[in-house]
Design a protein around this motif. Sequence first.
Motif, PDB file in Angstrom:
ATOM      1  N   UNK A  20       5.711 -11.623   5.893  1.00 38.81           N
ATOM      2  CA  UNK A  20       6.657 -11.284   6.958  1.00 38.81           C
ATOM      3  C   UNK A  20       8.003 -10.912   6.360  1.00 38.81           C
ATOM      4  N   UNK A  21       8.401 -11.656   5.381  1.00 39.57           N
ATOM      5  CA  UNK A  21       9.656 -11.368   4.683  1.00 39.57           C
ATOM      6  C   UNK A  21       9.594  -9.989   4.027  1.00 39.57           C
ATOM      7  N   UNK A  22       8.471  -9.671   3.406  1.00 36.72           N
ATOM      8  CA  UNK A  22       8.358  -8.357   2.763  1.00 36.72           C
ATOM      9  C   UNK A  22       8.399  -7.237   3.782  1.00 36.72           C
ATOM     10  N   UNK A  23       7.738  -7.430   4.922  1.00 39.30           N
ATOM     11  CA  UNK A  23       7.833  -6.433   5.984  1.00 39.30           C
ATOM     12  C   UNK A  23       9.290  -6.221   6.357  1.00 39.30           C
ATOM     13  N   UNK A  24      10.026  -7.319   6.471  1.00 36.00           N
ATOM     14  CA  UNK A  24      11.428  -7.199   6.859  1.00 36.00           C
ATOM     15  C   UNK A  24      12.217  -6.438   5.807  1.00 36.00           C
ATOM     16  N   UNK A  25      11.897  -6.673   4.546  1.00 34.18           N
ATOM     17  CA  UNK A  25      12.596  -5.936   3.484  1.00 34.18           C
ATOM     18  C   UNK A  25      12.298  -4.445   3.588  1.00 34.18           C
ATOM     19  N   UNK A  26      11.066  -4.130   3.925  1.00 31.06           N
ATOM     20  CA  UNK A  26      10.693  -2.719   4.034  1.00 31.06           C
ATOM     21  C   UNK A  26      11.400  -2.091   5.226  1.00 31.06           C
ATOM     22  N   UNK A  27      11.523  -2.858   6.300  1.00 28.62           N
ATOM     23  CA  UNK A  27      12.249  -2.348   7.457  1.00 28.62           C
ATOM     24  C   UNK A  27      13.700  -2.092   7.083  1.00 28.62           C
ATOM     25  N   UNK A  28      14.262  -3.030   6.334  1.00 28.93           N
ATOM     26  CA  UNK A  28      15.666  -2.869   5.935  1.00 28.93           C
ATOM     27  C   UNK A  28      15.842  -1.627   5.072  1.00 28.93           C
ATOM     28  N   UNK A  29      14.805  -1.276   4.320  1.00 24.44           N
ATOM     29  CA  UNK A  29      14.913  -0.104   3.449  1.00 24.44           C
ATOM     30  C   UNK A  29      14.612   1.184   4.188  1.00 24.44           C
ATOM     31  N   UNK A  30      14.309   1.111   5.460  1.00 21.51           N
ATOM     32  CA  UNK A  30      14.109   2.321   6.242  1.00 21.51           C
ATOM     33  C   UNK A  30      12.681   2.569   6.669  1.00 21.51           C
ATOM     34  N   UNK A  31      11.816   1.580   6.540  1.00 18.56           N
ATOM     35  CA  UNK A  31      10.441   1.702   7.024  1.00 18.56           C
ATOM     36  C   UNK A  31       9.609   2.701   6.250  1.00 18.56           C
ATOM     37  N   UNK A  32       8.461   3.015   6.748  1.00 17.60           N
ATOM     38  CA  UNK A  32       7.512   3.896   6.077  1.00 17.60           C
ATOM     39  C   UNK A  32       6.116   3.478   6.485  1.00 17.60           C
ATOM     40  N   UNK A  33       5.093   4.147   5.911  1.00 17.74           N
ATOM     41  CA  UNK A  33       3.723   3.690   6.150  1.00 17.74           C
ATOM     42  C   UNK A  33       3.478   2.458   5.293  1.00 17.74           C
ATOM     43  N   UNK A  34       2.578   1.613   5.767  1.00 18.02           N
ATOM     44  CA  UNK A  34       2.249   0.405   5.004  1.00 18.02           C
ATOM     45  C   UNK A  34       0.874   0.568   4.403  1.00 18.02           C
ATOM     46  N   UNK A  35       0.750   0.223   3.120  1.00 16.35           N
ATOM     47  CA  UNK A  35      -0.576   0.137   2.513  1.00 16.35           C
ATOM     48  C   UNK A  35      -0.763  -1.278   2.021  1.00 16.35           C
ATOM     49  N   UNK A  36      -1.845  -1.892   2.470  1.00 15.96           N
ATOM     50  CA  UNK A  36      -2.160  -3.241   1.995  1.00 15.96           C
ATOM     51  C   UNK A  36      -3.095  -3.100   0.821  1.00 15.96           C
ATOM     52  N   UNK A  37      -2.747  -3.787  -0.257  1.00 21.67           N
ATOM     53  CA  UNK A  37      -3.460  -3.543  -1.504  1.00 21.67           C
ATOM     54  C   UNK A  37      -3.660  -4.866  -2.217  1.00 21.67           C
ATOM     55  N   UNK A  38      -4.097  -4.817  -3.438  1.00 19.60           N
ATOM     56  CA  UNK A  38      -4.356  -6.050  -4.189  1.00 19.60           C
ATOM     57  C   UNK A  38      -4.658  -5.710  -5.622  1.00 19.60           C
ATOM     58  N   UNK A  39      -5.500  -6.429  -6.130  1.00 17.42           N
ATOM     59  CA  UNK A  39      -6.772  -7.068  -5.780  1.00 17.42           C
ATOM     60  C   UNK A  39      -7.480  -6.363  -4.603  1.00 17.42           C
ATOM     61  N   UNK A  40      -8.333  -7.136  -4.032  1.00 19.11           N
ATOM     62  CA  UNK A  40      -9.112  -6.640  -2.920  1.00 19.11           C
ATOM     63  C   UNK A  40      -8.633  -7.368  -1.666  1.00 19.11           C
ATOM     64  N   UNK A  41      -7.881  -6.674  -0.804  1.00 22.13           N
ATOM     65  CA  UNK A  41      -7.267  -7.364   0.333  1.00 22.13           C
ATOM     66  C   UNK A  41      -8.254  -8.053   1.253  1.00 22.13           C
ATOM     67  N   UNK A  42      -9.483  -7.542   1.341  1.00 24.87           N
ATOM     68  CA  UNK A  42     -10.416  -8.157   2.281  1.00 24.87           C
ATOM     69  C   UNK A  42     -10.863  -9.536   1.821  1.00 24.87           C
ATOM     70  N   UNK A  43     -10.417  -9.952   0.636  1.00 26.22           N
ATOM     71  CA  UNK A  43     -10.726 -11.308   0.233  1.00 26.22           C
ATOM     72  C   UNK A  43      -9.889 -12.321   1.009  1.00 26.22           C
ATOM     73  N   UNK A  44      -8.848 -11.837   1.622  1.00 23.78           N
ATOM     74  CA  UNK A  44      -8.012 -12.751   2.395  1.00 23.78           C
ATOM     75  C   UNK A  44      -8.596 -12.923   3.785  1.00 23.78           C
ATOM     76  N   UNK A  45      -8.756 -14.176   4.171  1.00 25.18           N
ATOM     77  CA  UNK A  45      -9.319 -14.441   5.497  1.00 25.18           C
ATOM     78  C   UNK A  45      -8.341 -14.076   6.606  1.00 25.18           C
ATOM     79  N   UNK A  46      -7.066 -14.046   6.251  1.00 27.27           N
ATOM     80  CA  UNK A  46      -6.084 -13.776   7.302  1.00 27.27           C
ATOM     81  C   UNK A  46      -5.626 -12.316   7.252  1.00 27.27           C
TER      82      UNK A  46
END
Lengths: 766, 473, 69
Positions: B143-169
Amino acid sequence: MPMNQEQLRELEALCVQEEAPFCVAACPLHLDVRGFMKCCAAGKWHEARKILDRGLPFPEIISRFCDAPCRPACKRGGPLGGALNIGLLERFCLSQTKSAWKAPKLPARKGKIAILGGGLSAMVAAVELSRKGFSTCLFTARPSLGGRLLDAEPPPLAALEQAAATLVGYGLEIVAGQPLELAVFTEESPAFDAFYLDLEEFAEAAPTCGFGEPVALTLALSRPGWFAGGQAKDRRFPVIQQAEDGRRAAVSIERVLQNASLTAERAKEGGYRSRLYTDISHIQPSGPIIPANPDRYTAEEAQAEAQRCLQCQCLECVKECVFLRQFKEYPKTMARKIFNTETIVQGTRSANKMINSCSLCGQCATICPNRFPLAETCLAMRQEMVRNGHMPPSAHEFALDDMAFSHSDACRLARHQPGKTTSRFLFYPGCQLAGSSPWQTQAVYQFLGEKLTGGVGLMLDCCGAPARWAGQAELFQQSLKRLAAEIRALGAPELICACATCGKLFREFLPETKVTSLWQTLDELPETPLPPLQSSGLSRTFALHDPCAARHQPEMRGAVRSLCAKLGLTLEEHDCSGERADCCGYGGLMSCANPPLAEQAAAVKRRRQGDKSTHIVYCAMCRDSLAAHGPTGHLLEYLFPQNTDDPAARPNPGYSARHENRARLKTRLLRELWREDRPEETTMVLFVSEEIRAQLEARHILEEDVRRVLADAEGKNRYLKNEAGHRLAGLRLRRVTYWVEYQPEGQGFRIHNAYSHRMILPEEQQ
Amino acid sequence: MTDACNAQEKAMFAATASLCPICLRRIDAFYQERRGNLFLVKNCPEHGSFRAPVWRAGSRRQWSMANWLHRAGYQKPPKQDARADDCPFACGLCQEHQQRTCTALIEVTKRCDLACPVCYADACLPRQAGPEQADEPSLARIAFLYDRIIAAGRGNIQLSGGEPTMRRDLAEIIALGRDKGFSFIQLNSNGLRLAADPAYGRELRRAGLSSVFLQFDGVSAATHLALRGRDLRRVKKRAIEHCAEAGLGVVLTATLVPGVNTCEIGDIIRYAAALVPTVRGVHFQPRSLFGRYPADDRRRLTLPELLAFIEAQTPIAAEHLKPPGCEHPLCSFHGGFIIDNNGLPQPFPEHESMNAPCRCDAATATPLVNTIIDVRAARDRSVATTARLWSPINTAAAQQPDDFDRILALKNRQLSISAMAFQDVWNLDLERLRRCCIHVAAPDGRLIPFCAWNLTAQDGRPLYRGASAGRPI
Amino acid sequence: MSGFSFIAEKGWRCAACDLALEPRPVQINYLHSVFTVELLTCPGCGFALVPEELATGKMLEVEQLLEDK
């Protein structure tokens, strides 16, 4: 953009639909009580158990000892029958099911945590932290876990054993039964990175460490890395509160170990008051189900109790508005969609039609506890679209052309009363009344001229509402400027508006002008013409529909009702009138941009009052929109009857007739009142069957335009012909090409078909 | 045009800066052209000279660097001031950065269920994970990182990793981003979990996911085995099917390694074309040398060589693949295509005068349909083949499709083809870095250009990723 | 290459030229986009017929598509 992200977030926050239900917010652990009740009501005990397992640590313990702080928040409480018996329901569910869901253990993470104490708060902190992969060790002087739970009668031994097994399964190390010296843990180079002190076990010891009292939000003690909770001196500390403390401490410890903020975004931990709004005014009371056995429900009893749950949510505006229902949104999600429309998705703007479909009537804001300004949001976006050149031309063009016609010399008129050179008043009937009921327009004007002193001028014009609704801000401003100049030129008289929309617009945008409504003027006169109702056989009760524009004009609404009473009309009021009035589908140019939705809106508005009585309106567009769904009369047709016909039986005259009536009214008034003759063109005779008339209406094709096509075709001999003797001609007028299939008949032409398109053919590309 | 080309050539050949692959010290660098091939040459006072191929057009003059820069309308940025010496060690972003954030990457986990030799993220299998490598940002951190990205002017978001689908949430992460007002959220994934669970794609879609960048290296078993260690062909197919059912768009993302899958470039494009509209694009990434790989010029694939492969293996003319308007011209190309009824990509007609400043939608595979569409011109360009290519739309009346049919069919037949040449420590050009518009949100909230984030010295020491930012020793 | 069925068009002739209509390619434009479709046209004076099925069908669809871009 009309607003930035911050403003959008603030706007979205006004819509409470996504807020937690009252019970969920009040629960210190935010168990999904609403979802639990839904499953129980359907007898889906396994699903219900899953909700308990997901939401509660150690459900068997908590469901037994929780004193249900959710119940005071339950909307079913008090006069509606009594809060749901969550405790009995939880225990029933647990008795019927085995554990349905287990949170997975996450991979190991950096950080060693010591939990000092064995009470419930320590256990909850332990389960949360060890499950998340922290290396956690619990120390208690007691021989086993449970703290004061062990003193309960009977002690929940099985549940505690199960809990201990769960904890060990998550990797918790338990050191029990040995006396604890806090000093061992407080020494300078600790073996642990964070500590939780269970004050239930360490009630005495804590003050001696000198760590102070735990901070309420974070449970932090004055020494970094130390947290405490689970008991408070000198006051009753409920079991559920211990669980909350354990969870809160776990969150704090996790953040501390990750170097994240200890305090950010924690306002919703623990019980809070939800911002949700639920209308309970029409809920019938329903008393609690008393189980035959006071200790437990049967399955039927449990289900029946759960069915008393109101499944609280808001959606109050959606319940009333066809527009919101059509697009399956509520204001928060709709605002987001509107805001994102400028973002191109796969090459097209996604929400044009939606933005242009709102009637801008403001009913939602009146219903919404926070007054969500959805109409203003849609209008602002329309203005933005126009500014950026993204407004689809076909959305509003027909209405704007109609307004241009009202503004043209054919229809416009601004005069002092015949024989007078000053005007104290100016009658402003509005473009649609002049088009729909020209006879009444003239009758009212002449009546006012007789009854009011000081001179009553007449202005036939359009207030510019179509431009405003279409987002054409510049066009609207121009129109206002011209109107204001003409009003000044007539000596700044007081406007008497027959149309609620005109009145509303003038009040808002011409503040220097005095504006009153025709209804108040008529009501304040010592006498009004009262036609003999009884003799005309009209003695039914009537339903009255307020126009949406009268929403914030209570004096006008009151005057209308007073007039109706003077007429001897018995009115039936209903729910969605007055401030909550629906739009008939004309507002916001809905009928122009989304005709099927406007049809629905008219049907819904009229249906509010059933079909038993005749319906009266006092807005010309309401009359014509509702007439398609049942007999509807305009109040003026009762106050100034043209003949003995039933006013409510007259159908919607349609676009073409309203169009022509406006021009004819001006000509007739000039001739009859001001004794000026205008050359009238001989109008081409058209024979149009009912079916074709309806088709023209649906396709937004005016008979005037049909005449132009034919005049051009016949004049230039430019048409197609076929063996049946039909002719087919096309002509581009303004921004649309009209095609008409017709045939000479008698003195004129019979129309067989008509259609249009916007694309431009080569010969039209000049 | 020649004068303009010359001017741009000169600009390009003026000095730039890079890092020493051994010590990561900032050093001067310049471009040299030999027989149509462009090299980045640099010299570290301590560790000697280095030379890396950047743009090998060879004898194909039409793709020379000069022509490419001209097409891109490239202009060298003004001279930097002294503070630019901090570049690239003061990313966050620093004031000298020349491009806004078009795409913000959040690495939500280091865990992965594949162990690919080519991985730039140095991801690792769960069981091999040590405690420090399994650090995952909590939802609060994200959530904090999203806020930082918003502060920098937004953009498209890419969720990455590792393999993000390993996260249950993962669904919660997506929903959180949507709640914060991000309208495009994309997922980088190997597709294993999407393939295994048909409901998973729907769950992610409901949470607000827009599209999936699906790792897809080729159509042959050999390619998968070489690059990913397993034959994943059926898995990828199933993942795409489940995405289709869930309404998720897919961009096939292929890592190209010369000699391994460069012969399958055409096959990959045809595979994608057959799966339009679920598949919205193909994105090629020539393998970059992060991590512990020695520099080997033969194992590099530069963009002009990729253009040559595309031309050789498909009917696509490389003139329809264009330089970017947003990042540096040497960093990528893209093109929009319509798939005809034979499954072949036809160039998307665009009015030549449209010059959108930022084409990042190409990378996100949502091709912009410009407001000026000259379908007639497109038809003129391929008059000979047009009549054969389009089969009757309405067989009942044996009608032939006309221009209306064609534009109506556009909606569901678009495919974008793009490529991005990531930089590594050998070919790093700080000027390209400064124009980067893909930024990684580091755990502490700084925004770091993608290539800087993934950069490692020859011995694997990272510049930014992980605890230590690799300041020169 | 026709965009619609000719059969439905009831044998229209140009009244001024008294000629039967023939299918010809015609350039139609809307919002900066140009399309070439075949329409029944008078070979004498060039009068082009846009039939109802086309006007209320595909043409309308394309108009709306372009308006939403």
